[in-house]
Every structure is written in structure tokens, then in C-alpha cells.
Design a protein around this motif. Structure first.
Motif, PDB file in Angstrom:
ATOM      1  N   THR A 119       0.880  -1.255   0.139  1.00 29.16           N
ATOM      2  CA  THR A 119      -0.047   0.207   0.031  1.00 29.16           C
ATOM      3  C   THR A 119       0.866   1.189   0.013  1.00 29.16           C
ATOM      4  N   SER A 131      -5.013   2.058  -2.281  1.00 29.93           N
ATOM      5  CA  SER A 131      -4.815   0.753  -1.823  1.00 29.93           C
ATOM      6  C   SER A 131      -5.373  -0.336  -2.762  1.00 29.93           C
ATOM      7  N   ARG A 137     -12.195  -4.323  -2.475  1.00 33.53           N
ATOM      8  CA  ARG A 137     -13.316  -4.547  -1.473  1.00 33.53           C
ATOM      9  C   ARG A 137     -14.301  -3.644  -1.930  1.00 33.53           C
ATOM     10  N   ARG A 147     -12.858 -11.621  10.769  1.00 30.41           N
ATOM     11  CA  ARG A 147     -11.470 -12.006  11.353  1.00 30.41           C
ATOM     12  C   ARG A 147     -11.691 -12.665  12.650  1.00 30.41           C
ATOM     13  N   ARG A 162     -15.864  -6.519  10.533  1.00 29.55           N
ATOM     14  CA  ARG A 162     -15.459  -5.211  10.356  1.00 29.55           C
ATOM     15  C   ARG A 162     -16.185  -4.823   9.148  1.00 29.55           C
ATOM     16  N   TYR A 169     -12.794   4.635   5.157  1.00 28.48           N
ATOM     17  CA  TYR A 169     -12.053   4.055   3.968  1.00 28.48           C
ATOM     18  C   TYR A 169     -12.924   4.512   2.797  1.00 28.48           C
ATOM     19  N   ASP A 277      -9.908  -2.384  11.577  1.00 29.76           N
ATOM     20  CA  ASP A 277      -8.646  -2.533  10.961  1.00 29.76           C
ATOM     21  C   ASP A 277      -7.779  -2.566  12.157  1.00 29.76           C
TER      22      ASP A 277
HETATM   23  C1  IPM Z   1      -5.775  -4.735   6.633  1.00 31.38           C
HETATM   24  C2  IPM Z   1      -4.995  -4.045   5.926  1.00 31.38           C
HETATM   25  C3  IPM Z   1      -5.360  -3.077   4.898  1.00 31.38           C
HETATM   26  C4  IPM Z   1      -6.611  -1.999   5.576  1.00 31.38           C
HETATM   27  C5  IPM Z   1      -4.374  -2.111   4.231  1.00 31.38           C
HETATM   28  C6  IPM Z   1      -3.355  -3.067   3.504  1.00 31.38           C
HETATM   29  C7  IPM Z   1      -4.942  -1.183   3.241  1.00 31.38           C
HETATM   30  O1  IPM Z   1      -4.346  -3.276   6.990  1.00 31.38           O
HETATM   31  O2  IPM Z   1      -6.563  -5.437   5.662  1.00 31.38           O
HETATM   32  O3  IPM Z   1      -6.500  -4.691   7.605  1.00 31.38           O
HETATM   33  O4  IPM Z   1      -6.271  -1.002   6.022  1.00 31.38           O
HETATM   34  O5  IPM Z   1      -7.591  -2.522   5.542  1.00 31.38           O
END
Ligand code: IPM
Ligand code: MG
Length: 388
Positions: A119, A131, A137, A147, A162, A169, A277
């Protein structure tokens, strides 16, 4: 520019962002049905190596999946497609988060196993493009990032939901420098976006016999978007009478994850994108670090499975990529198998991973030549599966 011109320009820029978000809102509202894998003649699994240590560890995930799904490949029920080109070099050369041809190939698959991608950020050697993770996504509308983190001997069994398509984002690469001195970023929450992640968390809790969902926000300060998120979770709870809803703020939650008495009480956690995150990296640390944690990115039409960590370019620069830990990707393979309905195979792989990583430990990954290579470790996992 004078004040009037600054305002005019800012309004125009903001207007465009608003329009895009209104369009996105309409689109996600129209998209109701989940893809039914049982109705497909064939499930197409795309393997996308990414960059840094991505290709090395993803190749092992691919090998293990081919091994476990050999019967399905032979009967034509599953097809693997290796998709090249999601590298930082290609992305930088094309100034695109995902090159068009790569995205087109990805969209022909049903599920993707994806390696980490580098990234870029301001000041490094790459142009500061979006990214690839975030873009994928968004492009595939993978709204739920699931997760799991488990440490049985400590009584930890958490599943994080999440939100993966909006929050901080949604416009992460679309902030505005109003002037040289004043910078704006934006946070976006929609009712549909909040509902679908809340529903996913409650449905999962119900399906797995959990009794509590914990919403984590900062709704006392970020009142509008986090307020909507929390309020939506509260409304959703009414549809799930057997399941309690707990409401925590992200700051105290980061503390409570290390509170041994309190933390075992958390079961299913649902959070906006940025908090998800951050908290999932902290959570994975209890289990042995981000290298041990897999994740599922689910949408209605597509699903993508990946490690939760980055591409570790330093390991490649130092020639250590072959010693990278494949466990995160192999955990993602467990989730992929479950997702396509291969529950038994998923359980076998999970069991073999637990044996290899925690109980038997005949091979250890150290990230250097003092430990096993990722290929050797994947062989060990497959040998262990055969014995089950
Ligand atoms: C995650 C990573 C990503 C995010 C990055 C790589 C953009 O940290 O998958 O948790 O921030 O979502
Ligand atoms: Mg992260």
C-alpha cells in the motif's frame, strides 16, 4: 485564491463526492440477493499472488487448496485460475489501484485467494495511489470483513465483523486539500451499509449459538456516522431476541482486550471500518501475531480471502520471502473452504493447522533460515491432513 473562490472549488469537489456516495447507496440497496454456490455448475477460484511475500505464501495456499479439492477439480466442479499482474510495479506504471485486465479476470471468478499487496503512501518510492485491497473491497462490494481470533487456553474466541466498504475508508483517497493549510478527509455511513454488516454479525451469532454481539464505535464523539452505525446495531438487536447487544467505545475496547477478566466475555464484535482495522491487528497479536490470522471479505456476489497482514517487502529485499509464514493464508483457505460449502475439508485443514502450529510443532517458521520455508511448512500441513 480568495475566500469566495476557495469556497466555490471546495463545494464543487465535495458535490462530486456526495454524488458518488449517493450512487453507491442506491447500488447497494438494489443488490439484495446473495450468490447461491449450490446452484453453480462450477466454482471458479482465482489465485492472486499480490506482491512482496504475497506470491510465495499464496502459492502455498493454492497448493493446499488443490490438494484438498482434487476430487472437485477432477469432476469439473471447481476450477482454479491464477491471475497475474496485481503487483505494485504494474499498479504504479498504470497509476491504478487494480489494472483493468486484472480486475476483469477477477470478476470472472466467484471467490479469490489474494496475497498481500503493497500500500503506497506519501513519501515512499511509489506514487501515492489507492490501496489495491481497499479498491478490491470497493469494486467487488465486499462489505463484511470477518476476522476470527482464537486462543483456547486463554479462553479467547472472538469473531470480528469489520465493516469493509465505508466509514473512513470510503473516501480515504478522496480527501481534499482545501488550501495548502487546511486538509479534509471524510467518513461515510449509510443505513444499508450499517444494516448489512450488523445483520451479518447477528446472523453469525445466531448460527453459532453465541449470546452476545458487541458494537465498537466512538459514537460519543463521531456522532453522525458512528451514531448511525450504533443505532442500526441497536435496531437490529430487536430482531434477535436471544442475543444481547453490548456497546463499547474503541478507546476503552483496545484496553479491555488486554484485561484478562473482561476479554473472555467478548464473542462477536461488529465495528466500522477503521476501528476494525486497528482492533483486529491488536487481537491477532494474542494468537501469535498477524502472520497467524486469516480473513474473509464477503459480499453478495463475490468473496475474497486473505491474510490480515501486509506484503513485508523487506523480507523480499533480504531474500527471505521463502521463509515467510504461510499460516495466515492457510487460515484464509479454511474460511474459503467453509464459504464454498466444503465444511469437512475446512475442518480438516483447521485441525491440521492447529496441530502443526500449536501442539506438535515439528517445523517452526522463524521468518529466516533458522526455520522452515513456507513450502516445507505447507508440506507438513498436508502430511498432517493425510493422517487425520
Ligand atoms: C488490512 C490492511 C489494509 C487495511 C491495508 C493493507 C490497506 O491493513 O486488511 O487490515 O487497512 O484494510
Ligand atoms: Mg489492517
Amino acid at each position: 485564491m480568495n475566500r469566495e473562490e476557495i469556497l466555490k472549488q471546495a463545494k464543487e469537489q465535495f458535490g462530486k463526492l456526495v454524488e458518488k456516495q449517493l450512487d453507491r447507496n442506491e447500488k447497494i440497496k438494489a443488490d439484495k440477493d446473495f450468490l447461491d454456490y449450490d446452484k453453480l455448475d462450477k466454482i471458479i477460484i482465482g489465485i492472486v499472488g499480490g506482491d512482496g511475500i504475497g506470491p510465495a505464501i499464496t502459492a502455498e495456499g493454492h497448493r493446499v487448496l488443490e490438494f484438498l479439492l482434487q476430487d472437485k477439480v477432477e469432476s469439473g466442479k471447481v476450477e482454479f485460475r491464477v491471475i497475474e499482474g496485481l503487483t505494485i510495479e504494474r499498479r504504479a506504471a498504470e497509476m491504478k489501484a487494480i489494472p483493468d485486465d486484472v480486475l476483469a479476470e477477477i470478476k470472472q471468478c466467484h471467490v479469490i485467494l489474494k496475497g498481500p499487496t503493497t500500500t503506497p503512501r506519501s513519501g515512499d518510492k511509489w506514487p501515492n495511489i489507492e490501496s489495491a485491497n481497499v479498491a478490491m473491497r470497493k469494486e467487488l462490494d465486499l462489505f463484511a470483513n470477518i476476522r476470527p481470533v482464537k486462543v483456547p487456553e486463554k479462553g479467547i474466541d472472538w469473531t470480528f465483523f469489520r465493516e469493509n466498504s465505508e466509514g473512513s475508508y470510503a473516501l480515504g483517497s478522496d480527501g481534499i486539500n482545501i488550501t495548502d493549510e487546511v486538509a479534509f478527509d471524510f467518513c461515510v455511513a449509510t443505513t444499508e451499509g450499517s444494516e448489512r454488516i450488523a445483520r451479518a454479525a447477528f446472523d453469525y451469532a445466531k448460527k453459532t449459538g453465541k449470546t452476545k454481539v458487541t458494537a465498537v464505535t466512538k459514537a460519543n464523539v463521531v456522532k453522525t456516522t458512528d451514531g448511525k452505525f450504533l443505532n442500526t446495531c441497536q435496531q437490529m438487536q430487536k430482531e434477535y431476541p436471544g442475543i444481547e447487544l453490548d456497546d463499547w467505545y474503541i478507546d476503552i475496547m483496545t484496553a479491555k482486550l488486554i484485561d484478562e477478566k473482561r476479554r473472555t466475555g467478548f464473542q462477536v464484535l461488529v465495528l466500522p471500518n477503521l476501528y476494525g482495522d486497528i482492533l483486529t491487528d491488536e487481537a491477532a497479536e494474542f494468537q501469535g501475531g498477524v502472520g497467524t490470522a486469516g480473513s474473509a471479505n464477503l459480499g453478495k456476489r463475490y468473496a475474497m480471502f486473505e491474510a490480515i497482514h501486509g506484503s513485508a517487502p523487506r523480507m523480499v529485499e533480504e531474500g527471505r520471502d521463502k521463509y515467510a509464514d504461510p499460516c495466515s493464508v492457510l487460515r484464509a483457505c479454511v474460511m474459503l473452504l467453509e464459504h464454498i460449502g466444503e465444511v469437512e475439508k475446512a475442518a480438516k485443514l483447521e485441525k491440521a493447522l492447529d496441530t502443526c502450529m500449536y501442539t506438535e510443532k515439528k517445523l517452526v517458521i522463524t521468518g529466516r533460515d533458522t526455520g522452515a520455508t513456507c513450502s516445507e511448512f505447507a508440506d507438513y500441513v498436508m502430511e498432517t491432513v493425510k493422517k487425520l
